[in-house]
Design an enzyme around this catalytic site. Sequence first.
Site, short mmCIF file in Angstrom:
data_model
loop_
_atom_site.label_atom_id
_atom_site.label_comp_id
_atom_site.label_asym_id
_atom_site.label_seq_id
_atom_site.Cartn_x
_atom_site.Cartn_y
_atom_site.Cartn_z
N LYS A 228 0.82 -1.22 0.00
CA LYS A 228 0.00 0.00 0.00
C LYS A 228 0.85 1.26 0.00
CE LYS A 228 -4.29 -1.98 1.64
NZ LYS A 228 -5.33 -2.05 2.67
N ARG A 262 -3.27 -10.28 5.27
CA ARG A 262 -3.70 -10.34 3.87
C ARG A 262 -2.57 -9.78 3.01
NH1 ARG A 262 -6.43 -7.13 0.04
NH2 ARG A 262 -7.90 -8.30 -1.26
#
Length: 286
Positions: A228, A262
């Site tokens: 991210k 995740r």
Amino acid sequence: MTETLSFDRAAVAGGRDRFFAPVGRRPVIMGIVNVTPDSFSDGGLFASRAAALAQARKLAADGADIVDVGAESTRPGHTPVPPEAEWARLEPLLAALVAEAGVPVSIDTYKGITARRALAVGVSIVNDVWGLQRDPDIAPAIAEAEAGVVIMHNREATDPEIDIVSDMLQFFDRSLEIARRAGISDAHIALDPGIGFGKSRLQNYDALRATPRLLSLGFPLLIGVSRKSIFKGLPDGAIEGRLIGTLAANLLAAGDGAQIFRVHDVAEHRAAFEVFSCLRAAPAKG
């Protein structure tokens, strides 16, 4: 015309229980398969049935405990996908994935009809980025199929002035009330602080540091920081270069008690978590 969908509850429950069983004993890894053209990291790479199946098998072979499949990008500025378009991407893939992946499958969706369709072909977990608060049908669908759910914190807009941890706690209170009212067991729920969703960079860091406080709610905590943009400040700004930041953040969260992760890079995380677990288990010598 209303669809008639039925659930193989025993099969759904079997996958659900396989997902939750290792929680608390070792880090649980959720591998990501995006069947989207516009995901921030791997958009378009696994849009075909063959590529998605191959990637799911690779993730399982690399050590994933579950494969999470999404057909709508939720990156900032994404274009929403109608349910029929979302299902058109998923339908050719999901049944084969459930049969062939070798691990349970979760569906990354906030739409009730998509969740119902996915659960009807044997998906075991619903990963809802709106924490059951966007579509009133999704919690009943999960309850009827006796599936598990990941409830993620989210916001419509970023507000750097708010106390993001208090906001998360209030959000989870609402989501848990929805889940319980629908009949979802607490034992089948995990929470996700929603790193990168409706938060400033500093709020993302606050959310990560809040792991112990969020764990006090009594549910497993899933961390989703993989690749991210909060890691853009690293010397290597490429997407692949964010692996170092992802591993560092996930190991920090694991040290604070987070249990589910995740990730895109399963093999690297499995190796890092094995070292982490060995070091934690090693007896101290005075």
